[in-house]
Structures are given as structure tokens and as C-alpha cells.
Write a protein that holds these residues in place. Structure first.
Motif, PDB file in Angstrom:
ATOM      1  N   ALA A  38       0.959  -1.310   0.025  1.00  9.77           N
ATOM      2  CA  ALA A  38      -0.075   0.018  -0.029  1.00  9.77           C
ATOM      3  C   ALA A  38       0.848   1.127   0.116  1.00  9.77           C
ATOM      4  CB  ALA A  38      -0.937  -0.027   1.040  1.00  9.77           C
ATOM      5  N   ASP A  39       1.830   1.325   0.926  1.00  4.70           N
ATOM      6  CA  ASP A  39       2.725   2.405   0.823  1.00  4.70           C
ATOM      7  C   ASP A  39       3.296   2.731  -0.698  1.00  4.70           C
ATOM      8  OD1 ASP A  39       2.451   3.447   3.356  1.00  4.70           O
ATOM      9  OD2 ASP A  39       3.816   2.221   4.305  1.00  4.70           O
ATOM     10  N   PHE A  40       3.813   1.757  -1.329  1.00  9.38           N
ATOM     11  CA  PHE A  40       4.475   1.981  -2.343  1.00  9.38           C
ATOM     12  C   PHE A  40       3.507   2.387  -3.359  1.00  9.38           C
ATOM     13  CE2 PHE A  40       7.078  -0.282  -5.761  1.00  9.38           C
ATOM     14  CZ  PHE A  40       7.984   1.082  -6.271  1.00  9.38           C
ATOM     15  N   ALA A  41       2.446   1.727  -3.517  1.00  9.22           N
ATOM     16  CA  ALA A  41       1.367   2.166  -4.499  1.00  9.22           C
ATOM     17  C   ALA A  41       1.015   3.697  -4.204  1.00  9.22           C
ATOM     18  CB  ALA A  41       0.216   1.338  -4.216  1.00  9.22           C
ATOM     19  N   TRP A  42       0.997   3.991  -2.857  1.00 10.89           N
ATOM     20  CA  TRP A  42       0.554   5.307  -2.709  1.00 10.89           C
ATOM     21  C   TRP A  42       1.702   6.375  -3.167  1.00 10.89           C
ATOM     22  CZ3 TRP A  42       2.984   9.541  -0.308  1.00 10.89           C
ATOM     23  CH2 TRP A  42       2.145  10.584   0.315  1.00 10.89           C
ATOM     24  N   PHE A  43       2.848   5.970  -2.997  1.00  5.99           N
ATOM     25  CA  PHE A  43       3.928   6.894  -3.305  1.00  5.99           C
ATOM     26  C   PHE A  43       3.833   6.939  -4.797  1.00  5.99           C
ATOM     27  CE2 PHE A  43       8.393   7.386  -4.859  1.00  5.99           C
ATOM     28  CZ  PHE A  43       8.690   8.601  -4.133  1.00  5.99           C
ATOM     29  N   LEU A  44       3.598   6.056  -5.602  1.00 10.22           N
ATOM     30  CA  LEU A  44       3.634   6.092  -7.105  1.00 10.22           C
ATOM     31  C   LEU A  44       2.617   6.789  -7.788  1.00 10.22           C
ATOM     32  CD1 LEU A  44       4.065   2.195  -7.992  1.00 10.22           C
ATOM     33  CD2 LEU A  44       5.937   3.899  -8.168  1.00 10.22           C
ATOM     34  N   HIS A  45       1.643   7.357  -6.980  1.00  7.14           N
ATOM     35  CA  HIS A  45       0.774   8.229  -7.578  1.00  7.14           C
ATOM     36  C   HIS A  45       1.173   9.684  -7.682  1.00  7.14           C
ATOM     37  CE1 HIS A  45      -3.124  10.712  -8.422  1.00  7.14           C
ATOM     38  NE2 HIS A  45      -3.655   9.334  -8.350  1.00  7.14           N
ATOM     39  N   PRO A  46       1.120  10.413  -8.818  1.00 10.43           N
ATOM     40  CA  PRO A  46       1.544  11.530  -8.897  1.00 10.43           C
ATOM     41  C   PRO A  46       1.063  12.632  -8.179  1.00 10.43           C
ATOM     42  CG  PRO A  46       1.017  10.399 -11.244  1.00 10.43           C
ATOM     43  CD  PRO A  46       0.432   9.738 -10.336  1.00 10.43           C
TER      44      PRO A  46
ATOM     45  N   TRP B 278      -8.123   9.388   4.132  1.00 12.06           N
ATOM     46  CA  TRP B 278      -6.829   8.120   4.125  1.00 12.06           C
ATOM     47  C   TRP B 278      -5.885   8.725   3.126  1.00 12.06           C
ATOM     48  CZ3 TRP B 278      -5.520   5.975  -0.437  1.00 12.06           C
ATOM     49  CH2 TRP B 278      -6.765   6.116  -1.307  1.00 12.06           C
ATOM     50  N   ILE B 279      -6.262   9.277   1.979  1.00 12.84           N
ATOM     51  CA  ILE B 279      -5.343   9.483   0.999  1.00 12.84           C
ATOM     52  C   ILE B 279      -4.124  10.668   1.369  1.00 12.84           C
ATOM     53  CG2 ILE B 279      -6.349  11.635   0.029  1.00 12.84           C
ATOM     54  CD1 ILE B 279      -4.536   9.072  -2.171  1.00 12.84           C
TER      55      ILE B 279
ATOM     56  N   VAL C 265     -11.660  12.122   9.107  1.00  9.85           N
ATOM     57  CA  VAL C 265     -12.216  11.219   7.984  1.00  9.85           C
ATOM     58  C   VAL C 265     -13.814  11.653   7.506  1.00  9.85           C
ATOM     59  CG1 VAL C 265     -12.743   8.715   7.561  1.00  9.85           C
ATOM     60  CG2 VAL C 265     -11.109   9.401   9.139  1.00  9.85           C
ATOM     61  N   HIS C 266     -14.027  11.874   6.392  1.00  9.69           N
ATOM     62  CA  HIS C 266     -15.201  12.370   5.902  1.00  9.69           C
ATOM     63  C   HIS C 266     -15.970  11.139   5.461  1.00  9.69           C
ATOM     64  CE1 HIS C 266     -13.260  16.783   4.286  1.00  9.69           C
ATOM     65  NE2 HIS C 266     -12.706  15.934   5.461  1.00  9.69           N
ATOM     66  N   GLU C 267     -15.382  10.046   4.809  1.00 11.18           N
ATOM     67  CA  GLU C 267     -16.255   9.092   4.202  1.00 11.18           C
ATOM     68  C   GLU C 267     -15.647   7.773   4.931  1.00 11.18           C
ATOM     69  OE1 GLU C 267     -18.208  10.188   2.016  1.00 11.18           O
ATOM     70  OE2 GLU C 267     -17.052  11.989   1.163  1.00 11.18           O
ATOM     71  N   TYR C 268     -16.603   6.788   4.817  1.00 10.89           N
ATOM     72  CA  TYR C 268     -16.188   5.184   5.104  1.00 10.89           C
ATOM     73  C   TYR C 268     -15.657   4.623   3.831  1.00 10.89           C
ATOM     74  CZ  TYR C 268     -16.720   0.478   6.862  1.00 10.89           C
ATOM     75  OH  TYR C 268     -16.399  -0.778   7.341  1.00 10.89           O
ATOM     76  N   ALA C 269     -14.383   4.958   3.543  1.00  9.28           N
ATOM     77  CA  ALA C 269     -13.722   4.718   2.404  1.00  9.28           C
ATOM     78  C   ALA C 269     -13.477   3.132   2.252  1.00  9.28           C
ATOM     79  CB  ALA C 269     -12.346   5.198   2.287  1.00  9.28           C
ATOM     80  N   ARG C 270     -13.722   2.561   3.001  1.00 14.20           N
ATOM     81  CA  ARG C 270     -13.514   1.042   2.766  1.00 14.20           C
ATOM     82  C   ARG C 270     -14.854   0.468   2.077  1.00 14.20           C
ATOM     83  NH1 ARG C 270     -12.628  -3.437   7.683  1.00 14.20           N
ATOM     84  NH2 ARG C 270     -13.150  -5.251   6.363  1.00 14.20           N
TER      85      ARG C 270
ATOM     86  N   ALA D 258      -6.351  -0.626   2.945  1.00 17.75           N
ATOM     87  CA  ALA D 258      -4.838  -0.945   3.604  1.00 17.75           C
ATOM     88  C   ALA D 258      -4.141   0.489   4.111  1.00 17.75           C
ATOM     89  CB  ALA D 258      -4.069  -1.520   2.429  1.00 17.75           C
ATOM     90  N   ILE D 259      -4.367   1.363   3.506  1.00 20.90           N
ATOM     91  CA  ILE D 259      -3.756   2.579   3.958  1.00 20.90           C
ATOM     92  C   ILE D 259      -4.420   3.147   5.284  1.00 20.90           C
ATOM     93  CG2 ILE D 259      -3.582   5.134   3.685  1.00 20.90           C
ATOM     94  CD1 ILE D 259      -1.719   3.674   1.894  1.00 20.90           C
ATOM     95  N   GLN D 260      -5.575   2.917   5.469  1.00 22.08           N
ATOM     96  CA  GLN D 260      -6.155   3.286   6.836  1.00 22.08           C
ATOM     97  C   GLN D 260      -5.670   2.159   7.935  1.00 22.08           C
ATOM     98  OE1 GLN D 260     -10.397   5.391   5.308  1.00 22.08           O
ATOM     99  NE2 GLN D 260     -10.520   3.164   6.189  1.00 22.08           N
ATOM    100  N   ARG D 261      -5.739   0.903   7.538  1.00 24.41           N
ATOM    101  CA  ARG D 261      -5.160   0.070   8.489  1.00 24.41           C
ATOM    102  C   ARG D 261      -3.579   0.312   8.796  1.00 24.41           C
ATOM    103  NH1 ARG D 261      -7.584  -4.439   9.511  1.00 24.41           N
ATOM    104  NH2 ARG D 261      -9.071  -4.059   7.661  1.00 24.41           N
ATOM    105  N   ARG D 262      -3.072   0.921   7.941  1.00 22.29           N
ATOM    106  CA  ARG D 262      -1.430   0.937   8.500  1.00 22.29           C
ATOM    107  C   ARG D 262      -1.235   2.283   9.282  1.00 22.29           C
ATOM    108  NH1 ARG D 262       2.849   2.644   9.544  1.00 22.29           N
ATOM    109  NH2 ARG D 262       4.951   2.649   8.178  1.00 22.29           N
ATOM    110  N   TYR D 263      -2.132   3.408   8.899  1.00 21.78           N
ATOM    111  CA  TYR D 263      -1.911   4.638   9.570  1.00 21.78           C
ATOM    112  C   TYR D 263      -2.807   5.182  10.614  1.00 21.78           C
ATOM    113  CZ  TYR D 263       1.727   5.106   5.844  1.00 21.78           C
ATOM    114  OH  TYR D 263       2.770   4.870   5.345  1.00 21.78           O
ATOM    115  N   PHE D 264      -4.037   4.601  10.683  1.00 24.52           N
ATOM    116  CA  PHE D 264      -5.013   5.058  11.441  1.00 24.52           C
ATOM    117  C   PHE D 264      -4.614   4.990  13.009  1.00 24.52           C
ATOM    118  CE2 PHE D 264      -9.382   5.663   9.347  1.00 24.52           C
ATOM    119  CZ  PHE D 264      -8.777   6.563   8.612  1.00 24.52           C
TER     120      PHE D 264
END
Length: 394
Positions: free
Chosen positions: A80-88, A112-113, A133-138, A163-169
């Protein structure tokens, strides 16, 4: 604060146009009033930031169609972290902070973003961060009718957000969200020791005059105009409503969908009672809304996120002194029953909506409008802002 004391500095990060983001601006104003220095990091639209606030402009990256599949595959297959970092967009945000060099005392990430960025910055500066958190993103899913887009939205992007929420929340010092239902889900999903604080998206209190309804009763929808809002159902319902009702649809959105709605009104013969108006400025929303009689928010229950919705417009219409017509979803239904300032509809279906509205007489609508003005004294940011500060321990 004495001369020798340093003003505390908070950074609020959101991938949104900052000058027209109500919840973010309300948060920022609360901290300005506490004497904090405030930096808003997000998309600048060229307007002047509110007094006491500094803007750190993040370049807004416009997605290209060719990114759709690679980004979805990255979110499905990569950590998840790597996929997040790849986004421009995330790389553009990191670049903005790298060039800025400011020091902060606390950071709030919106959704989460922005959480990985806030966590990284907080670690670098030895401070804490919170997440709003504005939305229930899951379970956030908006059907578009395009099978590939819907599949990717429901699976690839939803799983990535989870996955991002599970890691950082669990790393955040405080989490806030917009309603009780989402707070309960977040605590259960991510085994949070402390339940997220509930901070509803309410406006600052504005004393509005009571305006009794006249011969014509105007139903107002204001907000994003897109197919997920099912506004065609409102037009279909209008055909079944008494002639005393007219509707107003106001807000930004897809030109093609707006044109479809206009054609539908023409085909149903209600074009003289269906009015399409332009977006008004953030500061004028409540004043302009007060010219209507009933605030409308009836949508489909296509996901858990939608079922627990409690949108800005619910509270803006309440502050404006309107009677409400909303979906019978738990959060909205609970407040309507508590304050007696509207009706709720069990399904987003033209006949049911028309039946509920036709049953209202002027006396009932006026009583609901008066109840809304009383409810507004409770449902205002003066109360919610204090709850926000408690949730973050600030």
C-alpha cells in the motif's frame, strides 16, 4: 500569550480547492480563534485565503486516462505504501512540502489519502498528527454505469484505501469523523483503542429570520449534480406532486447530466416548475438557501458509505430554516426525529417522494421551518469545533 511565547503552528492537509472547502475552513478558523498560526496545504484557486491563514499550494494533478489500469494494478498488487507513493498527486504534495521548509506543532490530514504524508511529516519534525475522515472509504462506492470504472472503484481503490487506513489510523494521535455510524465502523475495522471523535459538518451559527411558505412551495437541492444523486427521480416525482410545488436544482456538476435533467423535465411537462440555477459562493449558501422552503436530499442506498451519509447540505438547510425531505438513513433520520424539522422517505422512488410531500400542508411546513431554526442553535460549529479540539487533544 506573552511576548516570549511562540505561536503554535498547525498544518491542515487536504487534496481539495481550499477556498471553497467548508469543513476545512471551519477547522482552520477554530485554530485561528485559539491563537494558532494556520497553514492550509491543498489546491489553491487563486483567491485570497481567510484572515490569519497561510496557504501552501499543492499542484493539482489532472488524471490521464492511460493511468487508470496501471494505477489500479498498483493498488491491487503492490504494498500500500509503495502504491501510494507512485501516484503523481502524492509525489506533487511531497514536493510542495520539501520546498516549503516550515515547522509545525501539529498536522491534520483530511481522509486516508493524505494520511501517509501527514505521518511522514510528523515523524520528520517529531510531532503528532491527526486524521479527519469524511467518508467510510472501505465501502465507498458510487455506481457510474461504466463497468470497468465501477469494478476498479469497488475493488482496487476500496482495498487500497482500507490498507492505508489499517496502516496509519492506529498511528494517529486523534481521529475525527462526521457521524456516529462511521465512528463505530472505524473503531471496529481497525481495532482502535479510542473511538474516533464525532465532529459533524455543520456551519457556524447564523441567525436567519423565519420565512413562512407562500402560495408556491420551493424544494431546493443544492450540491453536486451528478448521476449518483438520482436527481431524475426528483423530476419524476415533481410530475406527481401538487401544482403548489416547484423544485430548484443548484450546484456544480456534469453539463451532460444537467442537460439530461432539463430534457427530462421537458418530457414530463414540468419544465415551468423545475428551475436550474448556478452555484453560489461558500459564504452565501445559507442566505440564498433560506429563500426556499424544503431542503431535499433523497438518494439510493448503494453502499454502507451512502447509508451513513450526513452531508453538509443537511446542516446548511437546517441553518437556513428549511423543512427537510431526506432519505430514511440512520444518521439523517435520527436528527429529523430529534428536532422535528422534516420528513424522511424510505426509498428513492418518485411515487413515495411525491406522496410524502403532497401530505404536507403549509401549517406543517412552517412548523418544521421554525423547528429547523431552533435546531440550528445546537447544530452549529461553535459546538462541533470544541469537540474537534478535544478529539485531537489540542
Amino acid at each position: 500569550m506573552t511576548v516570549t511565547e511562540k505561536r503554535k503552528h498547525i498544518c491542515i492537509i487536504a487534496y481539495k480547492p481550499l477556498e471553497c472547502a467548508p469543513r476545512i475552513l471551519r477547522q482552520a478558523r477554530s485554530f485561528v480563534e485559539k491563537g494558532w498560526k494556520v497553514t492550509l496545504a491543498g489546491f489553491a484557486t487563486g483567491g485570497q485565503p481567510p484572515a490569519g491563514m497561510r496557504v501552501l499550494a499543492i499542484e493539482k494533478i489532472v488524471p490521464r486516462r492511460c493511468w487508470t489500469i496501471p494505477q489500479a494494478l498498483a493498488r491491487l498488487l503492490l504494498p500500500a505504501d509503495f502504491a501510494w507513493f507512485l501516484h503523481p498527486q502524492n509525489r506533487a504534495a511531497r514536493k510542495a512540502f520539501h520546498h516549503d521548509g516550515e515547522r509545525y506543532d501539529y498536522i491534520i490530514a483530511h481522509d486516508w489519502i493524505c494520511a501517509p504524508l501527514a505521518c511522514s511529516l510528523a515523524a520528520e519534525q517529531g510531532i503528532s498528527f491527526g486524521i479527519d475522515v469524511h467518508e467510510y472509504a472501505r465501502e465507498e462506492f458510487c455506481p457510474t454505469g461504466h463497468w470497468l470504472r465501477d469494478f476498479l472503484g469497488k475493488y482496487a481503490h476500496g482495498r487500497h484505501a482500507d490498507a492505508i487506513q489499517r496502516r496509519y489510523f492506529p498511528l494517529a494521535s486523534g481521529i475525527t469523523t462526521v457521524c456516529d455510524g462511521i465512528a463505530d465502523f472505524l473503531q471496529a475495522d481497525y481495532r482502535l483503542a479510542v473511538r474516533p471523535g464525532v465532529v459533524r459538518s455543520v456551519p457556524f451559527y447564523e441567525a436567519m429570520p423565519f420565512r413562512p411558505c407562500g402560495e408556491k412551495i420551493r424544494i431546493l437541492y443544492h450540491g453536486c449534480i451528478d448521476p449518483s444523486r438520482k436527481l431524475e427521480v426528483l423530476i419524476q416525482a415533481l410530475q406527481k406532486m401538487d401544482d403548489r410545488f416547484e423544485i430548484e436544482i443548484r450546484g456544480p456538476g456534469e453539463a451532460r447530466y444537467r442537460e439530461e435533467l432539463m430534457r427530462l423535465a421537458q418530457s414530463y411537462g414540468v419544465q415551468d416548475r423545475a428551475h436550474f440555477t448556478e452555484t453560489v459562493s461558500f459564504t452565501d449558501i445559507i442566505r440564498v438557501a433560506s429563500q426556499a422552503d424544503i431542503g431535499y436530499e433523497v438518494v439510493d442506498e448503494y453502499s454502507l458509505q451512502h447509508r451513513f451519509m450526513l452531508p453538509n447540505k443537511f446542516f446548511e438547510n437546517t441553518m437556513a430554516g428549511l423543512a427537510l425531505c431526506v432519505s430514511a438513513f440512520p444518521e439523517m433520520k435520527k436528527l429529523v426525529e430529534t428536532y422535528g424539522h422534516g420528513i424522511y422517505v424510505d426509498a428513492c422512488e418518485p411515487g413515495m417522494i411525491a406522496e410524502k410531500l403532497n401530505a404536507l400542508d403549509a401549517e406543517t411546513i412552517n412548523r418544521m421551518k421554525q423547528n429547523a431554526l431552533m435546531a440550528a442553535k445546537d447544530l452549529c460549529w461553535e459546538h462541533e469545533g470544541a469537540a474537534m479540539c478535544r478529539a485531537y487533544g489540542l
